[in-house]
Design a protein around this motif. Structure first.
Motif, mmCIF file in Angstrom:
data_model
loop_
_atom_site.group_PDB
_atom_site.id
_atom_site.type_symbol
_atom_site.label_atom_id
_atom_site.label_comp_id
_atom_site.label_asym_id
_atom_site.label_seq_id
_atom_site.Cartn_x
_atom_site.Cartn_y
_atom_site.Cartn_z
ATOM 1 N N ARG A 1 0.938 -1.276 0.138
ATOM 2 C CA ARG A 1 -0.057 0.048 -0.074
ATOM 3 C C ARG A 1 0.773 1.211 -0.058
ATOM 4 O O ARG A 1 0.278 2.401 -0.015
ATOM 5 C CB ARG A 1 -0.659 0.010 1.413
ATOM 6 C CG ARG A 1 -2.109 -0.973 1.039
ATOM 7 C CD ARG A 1 -2.858 -0.819 2.435
ATOM 8 N NE ARG A 1 -3.588 0.264 2.680
ATOM 9 C CZ ARG A 1 -4.582 0.483 3.646
ATOM 10 N NH1 ARG A 1 -4.690 -0.479 4.512
ATOM 11 N NH2 ARG A 1 -5.157 1.488 3.685
ATOM 12 N N HIS A 2 1.908 1.275 0.077
ATOM 13 C CA HIS A 2 2.896 2.300 0.203
ATOM 14 C C HIS A 2 4.134 2.348 -0.889
ATOM 15 O O HIS A 2 4.628 1.586 -1.278
ATOM 16 C CB HIS A 2 3.666 2.333 1.505
ATOM 17 C CG HIS A 2 2.645 2.439 2.855
ATOM 18 N ND1 HIS A 2 2.184 1.444 3.458
ATOM 19 C CD2 HIS A 2 2.000 3.691 3.303
ATOM 20 C CE1 HIS A 2 1.194 2.038 4.235
ATOM 21 N NE2 HIS A 2 1.395 3.261 4.409
ATOM 22 N N LEU A 3 4.150 3.815 -1.427
ATOM 23 C CA LEU A 3 5.151 4.051 -2.442
ATOM 24 C C LEU A 3 5.996 5.161 -1.808
ATOM 25 O O LEU A 3 5.344 5.899 -1.056
ATOM 26 C CB LEU A 3 4.478 4.333 -3.719
ATOM 27 C CG LEU A 3 3.649 3.330 -4.505
ATOM 28 C CD1 LEU A 3 2.955 3.828 -5.595
ATOM 29 C CD2 LEU A 3 4.763 2.285 -5.016
ATOM 30 N N ALA A 4 7.062 5.439 -2.488
ATOM 31 C CA ALA A 4 7.956 6.494 -1.979
ATOM 32 C C ALA A 4 7.555 7.898 -2.683
ATOM 33 O O ALA A 4 7.811 8.799 -2.381
ATOM 34 C CB ALA A 4 9.502 6.265 -2.338
ATOM 35 N N PRO B 1 6.947 2.161 -10.283
ATOM 36 C CA PRO B 1 6.915 2.652 -9.064
ATOM 37 C C PRO B 1 8.381 2.835 -8.433
ATOM 38 O O PRO B 1 9.411 2.385 -8.713
ATOM 39 C CB PRO B 1 6.181 1.652 -8.531
ATOM 40 C CG PRO B 1 6.221 0.228 -9.507
ATOM 41 C CD PRO B 1 6.323 1.228 -10.931
ATOM 42 N N ARG B 2 8.243 3.633 -7.448
ATOM 43 C CA ARG B 2 9.509 3.988 -6.557
ATOM 44 C C ARG B 2 9.125 3.418 -5.131
ATOM 45 O O ARG B 2 8.139 3.896 -4.268
ATOM 46 C CB ARG B 2 9.658 5.293 -6.698
ATOM 47 C CG ARG B 2 10.168 6.298 -7.589
ATOM 48 C CD ARG B 2 11.408 5.599 -8.368
ATOM 49 N NE ARG B 2 12.012 6.085 -9.556
ATOM 50 C CZ ARG B 2 11.837 5.452 -10.587
ATOM 51 N NH1 ARG B 2 11.214 4.215 -10.584
ATOM 52 N NH2 ARG B 2 12.335 5.782 -11.803
ATOM 53 N N ASP B 3 10.303 2.610 -4.586
ATOM 54 C CA ASP B 3 9.708 2.035 -3.167
ATOM 55 C C ASP B 3 11.389 1.962 -2.616
ATOM 56 O O ASP B 3 12.423 2.225 -3.350
ATOM 57 C CB ASP B 3 9.078 0.990 -3.309
ATOM 58 C CG ASP B 3 9.553 -0.217 -3.822
ATOM 59 O OD1 ASP B 3 10.875 -0.440 -3.985
ATOM 60 O OD2 ASP B 3 8.786 -0.962 -4.451
ATOM 61 N N LEU B 4 11.173 1.160 -1.448
ATOM 62 C CA LEU B 4 12.428 0.991 -0.571
ATOM 63 C C LEU B 4 13.624 0.294 -1.568
ATOM 64 O O LEU B 4 14.736 0.675 -1.514
ATOM 65 C CB LEU B 4 11.964 0.027 0.320
ATOM 66 C CG LEU B 4 12.896 -0.191 1.753
ATOM 67 C CD1 LEU B 4 13.615 1.204 2.213
ATOM 68 C CD2 LEU B 4 12.244 -1.028 2.567
ATOM 69 N N HIS B 5 13.327 -0.614 -2.695
ATOM 70 C CA HIS B 5 14.009 -1.262 -3.301
ATOM 71 C C HIS B 5 14.073 -0.734 -4.819
ATOM 72 O O HIS B 5 15.070 -1.301 -5.627
ATOM 73 C CB HIS B 5 13.808 -2.746 -3.401
ATOM 74 C CG HIS B 5 13.443 -3.293 -2.067
ATOM 75 N ND1 HIS B 5 14.649 -3.404 -1.114
ATOM 76 C CD2 HIS B 5 12.477 -3.569 -1.294
ATOM 77 C CE1 HIS B 5 14.051 -3.660 0.119
ATOM 78 N NE2 HIS B 5 12.777 -3.888 0.021
ATOM 79 N N ARG B 6 13.348 0.212 -5.130
ATOM 80 C CA ARG B 6 12.994 0.378 -6.706
ATOM 81 C C ARG B 6 13.416 1.727 -6.996
ATOM 82 O O ARG B 6 12.486 2.570 -6.513
ATOM 83 C CB ARG B 6 11.735 -0.376 -7.218
ATOM 84 C CG ARG B 6 11.788 -0.343 -8.596
ATOM 85 C CD ARG B 6 10.204 -0.880 -9.229
ATOM 86 N NE ARG B 6 10.414 -2.268 -8.884
ATOM 87 C CZ ARG B 6 11.116 -3.300 -9.764
ATOM 88 N NH1 ARG B 6 11.684 -2.846 -10.830
ATOM 89 N NH2 ARG B 6 10.916 -4.461 -9.310
ATOM 90 N N LEU B 7 14.290 1.986 -7.900
ATOM 91 C CA LEU B 7 14.366 3.243 -8.196
ATOM 92 C C LEU B 7 14.615 3.553 -9.904
ATOM 93 O O LEU B 7 15.131 4.486 -10.458
ATOM 94 C CB LEU B 7 15.767 4.104 -7.649
ATOM 95 C CG LEU B 7 16.244 5.283 -7.779
ATOM 96 C CD1 LEU B 7 15.193 6.287 -7.132
ATOM 97 C CD2 LEU B 7 17.404 5.494 -6.870
ATOM 98 N N ASP B 8 14.204 2.227 -10.524
ATOM 99 C CA ASP B 8 14.735 2.006 -11.952
ATOM 100 C C ASP B 8 13.926 0.883 -12.563
ATOM 101 O O ASP B 8 13.732 0.043 -11.756
ATOM 102 C CB ASP B 8 16.176 1.746 -12.083
ATOM 103 C CG ASP B 8 16.921 1.715 -13.441
ATOM 104 O OD1 ASP B 8 17.003 2.988 -13.925
ATOM 105 O OD2 ASP B 8 17.119 0.692 -13.907
#
Lengths: 433, 433
Positions: free
Chosen positions: A216-219, A425-432
């Motif tokens: 449920r959460h995204l950066a 999406p952008r999250d704890l692990h994903r920036l790309d």
């Protein structure tokens, strides 16, 4: 060169020679004939290559970009009832590698990480693409509902000098040698702009350095924010929100009909008046019906929201439910208390299909009330100086709300993970990518 | 309680008792009578307090938020021809300090730093507020022009893992212990999404760590981005841009008419075909007409843009001019060369009233062309991996453009400093409010 015809418009051009352009969605080589299914932004079209036809044949792998000039011919068994015969196919560009999964299959066979790692090509799958047509239509509905009600669209800073709301989940930025932060919401700005335009909205990114890996959460997400002045209390805000949600559903039905059909999405009906329950009544109901569930917290847990949503559907026939009057202790410092019960607030959550979809409420509007609220929470007013300045110049009673676009789209389409309704999406692990 | 009537609607309610709400814009105490001018989002209304009337009198300083219930009465000398008599005035909230300058004077007497330092109250001045009504209408026109042409609105990440475009002017972010950057443009994403939706647009913030203190640059601005596939070359992009600009001007005329009138803004007419000049022809013209001006650079200096704009107005009667074919050396690596003259590009700038307003062009679409372009510039392809992946799956010829909203609004309104058309500007020195 003849102008381009979209796949969905072919049936209107039977007997004409047209130019189609798109991607080879699927190539089916049978013994006597080869079918190309060409995908464009409007849908799919069937192209029939004659027996033994080898023109550009070896190159026509899936995802090749082609132009096809040919005759539109009736064929009840083709998509839309028409297909292209006697085609001349030109390749505009070809893929270098194959997609990570077959884009032409009706369902998506890939796992979420594969989809996200390969988003630029994975999103071409009609079922994945359709979600974002629903999202775009929703935003258009949000705006048109508010435009019709005298709101002004604004664009506010995403770089701020102080992290007021919750310091732990804020991203720091090197700002010309100083420290800045990414805005977690346009809260202060939209309130300030009530003083200017009375009614404002903003559609824009907000940033949360959520250290938790949840569905449920995204950066970063897209926040649909609205704020309006001259309200009597939070019920005036809820009335606008009701109309906005109805406008969003209407816009999805009208502007994204093919996507709704493809995804077999059940659009909710929005009651003229969305049922409302006060937090304390909700607690009583829950105590009666979920007696074994421990509930010390002055808040609603996800299981409670689910139960209450079900209750609203059973007793009011509504997929939407307002829960009002949350305890002040659980709301931000700028929340307006209920004058009749100061421990409770003039705030609300809107539940939709078992989940909190929108949070909003009436805000404090007097300078002295802000000073008192910060003092009561033992907060130093100094970092809030800019915020406090907003209320030094005469502000009307006001309130607002924020809808998370991705959360809305997920609920509407019955998607569990918010990443599935976020392009990149952008999250704890994903920036790309 | 009777429902609220807006100031602008008073003339339709002569003889009725109405409820008005807004700010005390000006209080004028004459010997025999006191006038309150009340400001709301629609305009100004005059309220006549009877002789000797002292109700709430001492509190009714400028910027006090009031509700007024009273009789709408004909008065040809009042704004709009009607005023409120026999009023009952209630104070909703009062200012704690006076505004930094008089908001009721027709012109703004404050300096720009004062305005920016006190933006939440300064923007209430009708002339300052009006600029943002024009900006909002412009964005609505941008969207509706593209919606009508089959574009899909998208929302892309503002946090990116690599700083590809120009490393020197990028903001760094602490991203869960890793290094991230604020996106300088949605370029990669909008190109990737051409592969999904064919035609996309985004309205959102972009970030530039501009170390220069100029009237034209901000650390954050609102970029109106569009990108479309299946173009023959940049002229197809220019045709869409022409229609978008025309749509923006129309929307301003229709949706922000009071602001246009207040600001006495001269809206341009957008020719059905905007005149176009190739970069090399522009250079020749400039060599003839500005012979003393040194021009070694393969680019146009601001003075050249001004001269060319004047030339377009004189010879073509157009306030807009396309300059096409900029040298490849001055364009980003993803720019498509002119097949007939590979040193020049299929790109364009749109000049408007002496300044570059929009940059755009056709992009490369073949994977191999990207690899070659990076190699030709001596760039390591590794940081571009995500970007390159976009082109590995079959991309159509495409192009796009980006309009800076603030730059557009400034040109339209004849405002020199971009900060004057930004609600809360961010620059080298300013991060607050």
């Amino acid at each position: 060169m003849i102008s381009r015809t979209l796949a969905a418009d072919l049936p209107q051009h039977v007997g004409e020679t047209v130019r189609l352009a798109g991607w080879v969605h699927r190539r089916r080589r049978l013994k006597s004939v080869t079918f190309l299914v060409v995908r464009d932004r409007s849908g799919l079209a069937q192209v029939v290559l004659p027996p033994g036809e080898t023109q550009a044949g070896p190159d026509l792998t899936e995802e090749t970009v082609v132009e096809v000039v040919g005759l539109v011919t009736d064929n009840p068994s083709a998509p839309g009832g028409a297909e292209i015969t006697r085609p001349v196919v030109s390749v505009l560009s070809g893929p270098v590698v194959a997609p990570p999964f077959d884009l032409y299959r009706p369902t998506v066979s890939a796992t979420l990480p594969t989809i996200l790692d390969h988003a630029p090509v994975a999103l071409r799958h009609p079922r994945l693409r359709a979600r974002f047509a629903v999202a775009a239509a929703s935003v258009a509905g949000f705006r048109s509902a508010l435009d019709a009600r005298g709101f002004t669209e604004v664009h506010t800073p995403k770089l701020v000098g102080t992290a007021t709301e919750s310091g732990a989940t804020v991203f720091g930025v090197d700002y010309f040698g100083r420290r800045a932060y990414l805005a977690q919401s346009p809260q202060m700005f939209k309130q300030a702009l009530v003083g200017v335009f009375e009614r404002v909205y903003e559609v824009g990114p907000v940033f949360r350095a959520e250290p938790h890996d949840t569905t449920r959460h995204l950066a970063q997400y897209t926040s649909l924010d609205a704020e309006l002045g001259f309200v009597a209390d939070h019920h005036d805000v809820m009335a606008v929100l009701r109309d906005v949600v109805a406008g969003m559903v209407d816009a999805v039905a009208q502007r994204a009909a093919p996507a709704v059909e493809l995804l077999d999405a059940a659009l909710p009906s929005v009651p003229a008046e969305i049922p409302e329950i006060h937090f304390t009544e909700a607690q009583e109901l829950l105590a009666r019906h979920m007696p074994d569930d421990p509930r010390g917290e002055p808040d609603l847990a996800p299981a409670h929201e689910r139960w209450l949503s079900g209750w609203a559907l059973r007793t009011h026939g509504s997929e939407f439910l307002f829960v009002t009057g949350y305890p002040m202790a659980k709301r931000p410092f700028y929340t307006h208390p209920d004058p009749a019960r100061p421990g409770y607030s003039n705030s609300f959550d809107l539940l939709f299909r078992g989940l909190e979809l929108v949070t909003g409420g009436q805000r404090l509007h007097r300078h002295s009330d802000y000073l008192a609220a910060l003092a009561a929470r033992g907060e130093n007013p100094e970092p809030y100086q800019s915020y406090l300045d907003v209320f030094a110049h005469g502000m009307p009673p006001h309130g607002g709300f924020a809808i998370g676009l991705e959360r809305w789209t997920a609920r509407l389409l019955g998607v569990d993970n918010i990443r599935e309704v976020t392009l990149f999406p952008r999250d704890l692990h994903r920036l790309d990518p």
